[in-house]
Scaffold this motif. Structure first.
Motif, mmCIF file in Angstrom:
data_model
loop_
_atom_site.group_PDB
_atom_site.id
_atom_site.type_symbol
_atom_site.label_atom_id
_atom_site.label_comp_id
_atom_site.label_asym_id
_atom_site.label_seq_id
_atom_site.Cartn_x
_atom_site.Cartn_y
_atom_site.Cartn_z
ATOM 1 N N LEU B 25 45.913 32.310 41.169
ATOM 2 C CA LEU B 25 45.365 33.235 42.158
ATOM 3 C C LEU B 25 45.789 34.669 41.844
ATOM 4 O O LEU B 25 44.957 35.584 41.832
ATOM 5 N N VAL B 29 43.284 37.407 40.739
ATOM 6 C CA VAL B 29 43.151 38.609 41.567
ATOM 7 C C VAL B 29 43.492 39.855 40.752
ATOM 8 O O VAL B 29 42.757 40.846 40.763
ATOM 9 N N LEU B 32 40.778 40.383 38.214
ATOM 10 C CA LEU B 32 39.576 40.894 38.862
ATOM 11 C C LEU B 32 39.769 42.351 39.237
ATOM 12 O O LEU B 32 38.890 43.188 39.013
ATOM 13 N N GLY B 33 40.980 42.599 39.807
ATOM 14 C CA GLY B 33 41.295 43.986 40.189
ATOM 15 C C GLY B 33 41.300 44.865 38.949
ATOM 16 O O GLY B 33 40.706 45.946 38.929
ATOM 17 N N ALA B 36 37.836 45.245 37.717
ATOM 18 C CA ALA B 36 37.089 46.201 38.531
ATOM 19 C C ALA B 36 37.611 47.607 38.287
ATOM 20 O O ALA B 36 36.828 48.549 38.098
ATOM 21 N N GLY B 37 38.959 47.725 38.266
ATOM 22 C CA GLY B 37 39.558 49.052 38.081
ATOM 23 C C GLY B 37 39.199 49.627 36.725
ATOM 24 O O GLY B 37 38.724 50.760 36.629
ATOM 25 N N ALA B 39 36.897 48.644 34.628
ATOM 26 C CA ALA B 39 35.453 48.872 34.494
ATOM 27 C C ALA B 39 35.067 50.156 35.207
ATOM 28 O O ALA B 39 34.297 50.966 34.686
ATOM 29 N N SER B 40 35.653 50.352 36.387
ATOM 30 C CA SER B 40 35.338 51.548 37.165
ATOM 31 C C SER B 40 35.802 52.790 36.436
ATOM 32 O O SER B 40 35.050 53.759 36.281
#
Lengths: 301, 885
Positions: B25, B29, B32-33, B36-37, B39-40
């Motif tokens: 997990l 997480v 993923l974070g 996302a971070g 990638a952003s």
């Protein structure tokens, strides 16, 4: 917990792109082709400024003055710039212009060839005169024009007094021609560009308008400080404001009055200060005879 | 899945799974974070770069355009736009708008799109303006830059985003795959790590489980020197300590269990109710016996008030020993009684003692309830038994004296008191010889001390019955005594018991018996004489009766013969009495009336006596079934006694009457009796001897045999009757004889001489008798009766004769056989053989021994009739005629 994780992820993903929504445009929906050339507007006052400095600098420098003239005359002003003095002279000759700021050399040519009329001339640093500066990069060992023998040199415009005629005259006095003296020379078409090239060691020397060098020395000392003046010419008649032969006398008079009254108004004074001009005065054509003399000498040679 | 359910699910997982799941997990997480971070950020960065690049290119273009614009050099403008588009592939388009929105130059080959004309107009103060547009060529960033800081000229550069989108997609894909790879690696690593961490924990858990299952010898393998290793070590140490502890505890528990079992066994099996009761009288514990006493399951008593359960009271029992025990702090006893559920009485002894806790506070009490109902009964029974034994001992007919080993008297019973003349109180503690003075009868020398004799021999010792006891008062008794040692359970002699009996009477009776034996000898003699006498009388009477038949006789001669016959009959009675006296004998019953027997017998006794007799005999007196001879003897005895009771003479009353039942015995089979009562007016019978008058050899008369009433009683009993008497001393006695009445009416006895019955036709009769005179007289009598007579001397002859006659077809019609033939076959034997020859033969038995039992039960022996010798003609005639009728 899972909900928390996924909401965080959603938030992160949302941060990815925060941009305004795109507008949809159909590029295939086109208008009918039309002429890219501007349609002449008779209601305009066409003013040309010779490329003493770069067109952009010119535009910036003269923008307020032009606006002032527009305001005083109640006419729209169209600024016309050309790369060479000759082009401007042609436009004046062809009466495509109502007013032009021209170089002293160009004035002599226009005046002598098709009756270009001198309207007013500026007074700078107390005199309606200016010089030609031979400049080298600060790092250059040259201290006199002769030191630039076999070097690269930058002229401004072939029709320019300070940028071409004066150094050519100086070389003539040394029995040299630019072709014989310099290893290579170029025309930059503007004085500020010549200064930039010297400051950047692109050329080993250049001949520039003293007014421009001083103007830039006040405006951008970082640039001029990288140049060193090794020779200052004799004074010449300052580049004047001219009108074509046969311009309506009322307009000519109106225009002259606007220029002459500039130093008497607050706005005018501010405009003049920016242009490093004390005032505009009416000047005799004879004041440019020294230049005519150099022309003859260079040509006679 | 809700958070709560996830939490529940999570906590149910194994630790390794928890670690793995948590790790996964976290990694997921984080990735993923991160994804996302990153990638952003990358997106932002690339977009920023893209925008900046576009902006830079555009600004450069704008700068380059200034001069051509100011110089009105459209071809140069066109060239600049074209060159920009060629050198920078991202530039999708560019156009320059001049004063009044006029499009001065553009790069669209097919005409300027109208849509672009109105978009993205930068303000006068803006250095540039960006606008993303969505076109058929993809997303494009329109960068608008005003030239010469005026709205007159604006260069628009369309910067294509498709390249950047592709780039971003590639980057995202790469990041995604890297993330996935990292996630998988992390998951693998996490699982491996969690396994690495939880393996020792699992081993620890497995070890704990093994230990929980009882394998205390198990030790968890060491898991290194980290914290888990330290825990494992500590765990193993703890198990070792626990093992020791458990071993010790097990020993203690075993001891405790044994003790508990012992206690439980004691408590549950003890025949005593045990109840633990707290201060509030709540039952805390009750054992099985208590439950049994109350007829309830003991567990049902627990928690309830004792007085409610035990005595159905609403308040504590007033006699509660528990209260007293708690108050006094000591054991208190009480005995109380109650009634069981079945209604029987119950007595219990309650012993209550206080229960004290560790602070010496009394917290309640324990009641021990003992059902003493049975014990009380046993004690009572024992006391009764002891009393009874004492009474028995005291009442026993034999004298009993017990002494200790020293010979001092401890007990003297009543019989001994009477015999010795010493009461128990007087005799107690005295030496035996002082109380029991015994001497040898012949020598009158003191006997040896029986205590000494017993103590010496240590066994039962008998004494010579010629021992004479001299009582305190000087009376002397013959005693039969014995001594025995009294032994305790260990066989130790603790005393001597002497039992002695007064044998004075016994000795006297023995003397009497001796006398009787003599009498019996006389009886046998008398019997023999009587038999011979009877035969002689038979001849006399027969001949007399035959002689009387002679019609030529003179009257006086006939009278003489008559008297001679009567005398002979009396002689017959005498012999009969002699026989009865001698031997008793079963009565030969015949149905007859009592009247004649009574009157004849009474008159016979009283003839020549001073006492006269008054008869009261009704005519309708029931017939009786009696042996006339025996009943006659009874009458004679009773009349003789009555006459002797009246020495001064007088009148006695003899009466007969019918009686429905015996006074006390109404259960007699017939229930009808004829009562003969003989009343005298004499001295009466003394009360003290009244019980003994029927005893043999008891007599009050000097020279009396003591047999009279004894024989009388015997005869009456043999007839199924009873004799009673009433006596009033000084005024006389009455003896009543109850004889059963006959079931049938008596045959009418008719004398031949008086009734002229037609004689039966002549028959052949065989007479067997060893006495010739009997044979002769019988022959004469039967021939007189008209029969043909065959004579035989004994059984053999009779059988031979009978066989001979039977073979000739002339079998005798009747056979009369003498029962006893000295030295030859008698009637008893012969009758059997004869009946075998001819089962239909009629045989009559005749005997001079009228008391022979065969005569009484002749049918059992094959005879059809019996006749006792001597018989007279009419008796013979009656039998013969009856049998041959």
């Amino acid at each position: 917990m899972l909900l928390l994780v996924f909401s965080c992820l959603a938030l992160l993903a949302g941060c990815q792109r925060q941009q305004e929504k795109p507008v949809k445009i159909d590029l295939s929906a086109v208008e009918k082709p039309q002429s890219a050339l501007p349609v002449p507007n008779q209601a305009e006052l066409r003013i040309a400024i010779s490329a003493v400095i770069s067109p952009k600098e010119t535009f910036v420098l003269y923008k307020d003055l032009l606006n002032h003239i527009s305001e005083k005359l109640g006419m729209r002003i169209r600024l016309v710039q050309r790369e060479t003095y000759a082009e401007v002279n042609n436009l004046v000759r062809d009466k495509q212009l109502d007013l032009a700021f021209v170089c002293s050399g160009a004035y002599i040519d226009g005046h002598d060839q098709f009756g270009m009329e001198l309207l007013v001339a500026p007074v700078a640093y107390g005199q309606p005169l200016y010089h030609s500066y031979i400049i080298v990069p600060t790092t250059s060992p040259a201290t006199k024009l002769e030191d630039l023998h076999g070097k690269r040199f930058a002229f401004t415009d072939p029709m320019s007094n300070t940028g071409k005629l004066a150094p050519t005259y100086m070389l003539a006095q040394l029995h040299e021609t630019p072709e014989s003296f310099f290893s290579n020379f170029i025309f930059t078409n503007s004085h500020d560009r010549s200064i930039e090239m010297v400051a950047n060691n692109l050329v080993d020397g250049a001949s520039v308008d003293s007014l421009i060098w001083e103007y830039l020395n006040g405006k951008n000392p970082a640039l001029t400080s990288r140049t060193r003046i090794i020779k200052k010419s004799e004074p010449y008649g300052i580049p004047p404001v001219v009108v074509p032969k046969g311009l309506a006398p009322e307009l000519k008079e109106k225009l002259r009055r606007v220029f002459l009254q500039l130093d008497q108004e607050e706005t005018g004074r501010m405009i003049l200060a920016r242009l490093k001009i004390d005032r505009f005065v009416i000047l005799e054509d004879s004041r440019y005879d020294s230049i005519r003399k150099m022309q003859r000498l260079v040509a006679g040679k | 899945m809700s958070l709560a359910r996830f939490r529940q699910f999570f906590w149910q997982l194994k630790l390794a799974w928890k670690f793995s799941l948590a790790f996964v997990l976290i990694v997921v997480v984080m990735l993923l974070g991160l994804y996302a971070g990153v990638a952003s950020l990358i997106s932002e960065s690339i977009y920023s770069e893209y925008r900046d690049r576009g902006l830079a290119i555009s600004q450069n273009l704008a700068t380059n355009l200034i001069d051509p614009i100011l110089l009105d050099s459209t071809p140069r403008i066109q060239l600049l736009l074209k060159n920009a588009g060629e050198t920078t592939p991202e530039i999708a388009y560019s156009f320059l708008s001049g004063p009044n929105g006029r499009i001065v130059s553009h790069t669209f080959s097919g005409g300027f799109p109208t849509g672009l004309k109105i978009i993205n107009q930068p303000g006068t103060t803006e250095a540039y303006r960006l606008q993303t547009i969505e076109t058929e060529r993809g997303r494009i960033l329109d960068i608008a830059i005003p030239i010469l800081q005026s709205d007159a000229w604006t260069i628009h550069v369309g910067f294509s985003g498709s390249a950047i989108e592709e780039k971003l997609a590639r980057i995202r894909q790469t990041i995604f795959w890297i993330s996935l790879l990292v996630a998988l690696l992390a998951i693998g690593l996490g699982t491996w790590l969690s396994r690495l961490i939880t393996r020792p924990l699992d081993a620890l858990a497995a070890g704990a489980e093994k230990i929980r299952q009882g394998n205390l010898d198990y030790r968890v393998p060491s898991a290194g020197s980290d914290e888990v290793g330290a825990v494992t070590g500590a765990f193993n140490q703890m198990v070792a300590t626990l093992q020791d502890d458990i071993a010790r505890r097990t020993r203690v528990e075993n001891a405790l269990r044994t003790s508990e079992e012992l206690y439980r066994s004691l408590v549950d099996n003890i025949e005593m109710g045990i109840t633990l009761i707290d201060r509030e009288f709540n039952v805390v514990m009750a054992n099985a016996t208590q439950g049994k006493l109350l007829e309830k399951a003991p567990e049902l008593l627990v928690g309830k008030r004792c007085y409610q359960q035990f005595e159905k009271r609403e308040n504590p029992c007033p006699h509660c020993p528990g209260i007293a025990a708690m108050q006094e702090g000591k054991t208190v006893e009480a005995v109380t009684s109650g009634i069981r559920a079945d209604g029987s009485h119950l007595t219990v002894r309650i012993k209550a003692f206080p229960v004290v806790d560790e602070h010496q506070r009394i917290t309640g009490f324990i009641e021990l309830v003992e059902d003493i109902t049975g014990r009380l009964q046993v004690e009572k029974d024992l006391a009764n038994e002891k009393e009874r034994l004492l009474v028995t001992l005291r009442s026993i007919g034999d004298g009993v004296i017990t002494t200790d080993v020293a010979g001092n008297i401890q007990l003297v019973n009543q019989a001994a008191e009477q015999l010795t003349g010493w009461s128990q109180a007087e005799a107690l503690g005295k030496p035996l010889p002082e109380v029991l003075r015994i001497v040898t009868a012949q020598t009158r020398l003191p006997c040896e001390n029986p205590v000494k004799k017993v103590m010496d021999s240590r066994q039962i010792v008998g004494f010579d019955n010629q021992t004479l006891l001299i009582s305190k008062s000087g009376r002397e008794f013959y005693i039969d005594d014995s001594g025995a040692p009294i032994m305790d359970k260990e066989g130790q002699v603790i005393g001597v018991v002497l039992v002695f009996r007064d044998v004075t009477d016994q000795l006297r009776k023995e003397k009497e018996l001796l006398k009787i034996a003599k009498l019996e000898s006389v009886g046998v003699l008398a019997g023999g004489i009587a038999h011979d006498f009877n035969n002689i009388l038979m001849a006399i009477l027969g001949n007399l009766s035959l002689a009387q038949l002679d019609p030529t006789l003179k009257k006086s001669t006939h009278n003489h013969l008559e008297k001679a016959a009567k005398a002979s009959v009396r002689a017959k009675g005498l012999t009969q009495q002699l026989l009865t006296f001698a031997k008793g004998g079963a009565p030969i019953k015949e149905t007859t009336s009592l009247t004649e027997v009574v009157m004849d017998s009474a008159n016979f006794v009283l003839s020549g006596h001073s006492v006269t007799c008054h008869f009261d005999i009704p005519e309708d007196l029931w017939m009786v079934e009696i042996d006339k001879g025996q009943i006659s003897q009874v009458v004679q005895n009773l009349v003789l006694n009555a006459s002797q009771a009246m020495p001064d003479g007088g009148v006695m009353e003899i009466s007969c009457h019918n009686h429905a039942a015996l006074p006390e015995e109404s259960t007699h089979r017939i229930g009808r009796f004829v009562v003969l009562a003989i009343r005298d007016h004499g001295t009466g019978i003394p009360t003290q001897v009244a019980d003994k008058i029927f005893d043999p050899f008891f007599t009050t008369k000097p020279g009396g045999s003591g047999l009279g009433l004894s024989i009388t009683n015997s005869i009456i009993a043999k007839h199924g009757g009873k004799i009673t008497f009433e006596t009033t001393p000084g005024s006389g006695s009455v003896f009543s004889v109850y004889l059963p009445a006959a079931e049938i009416e008596p045959e009418t006895e008719t004398l031949v001489t008086k009734t002229a019955e037609p004689r039966p036709r002549a028959k052949t009769i065989l007479v067997m008798d060893d006495e010739e005179m009997i044979r002769e007289v019988a022959k004469a009598m039967l021939e007189h009766l008209g029969h043909e007579i065959l004579l035989a001397r004994d059984g053999e002859e009779a059988l031979s004769l009978y066989r001979e006659k039977m073979t000739a077809g002339l079998a005798p019609d009747l056979v009369i056989m003498d029962l006893t033939i000295p030295g030859a076959m008698g009637g008893q034997e012969a009758v059997g053989k004869l009946l075998r020859l001819n089962p239909g033969a009629k045989v009559v038995v005749a005997s001079g021994y009228s008391n022979d039992p065969i005569l009484a039960e002749y049918t059992k022996h094959g005879f059809i009739a019996a006749i006792s010798k001597p018989f007279q003609l009419h008796e013979l005639e009656r039998i013969v005629s009856n049998l041959l009728a």
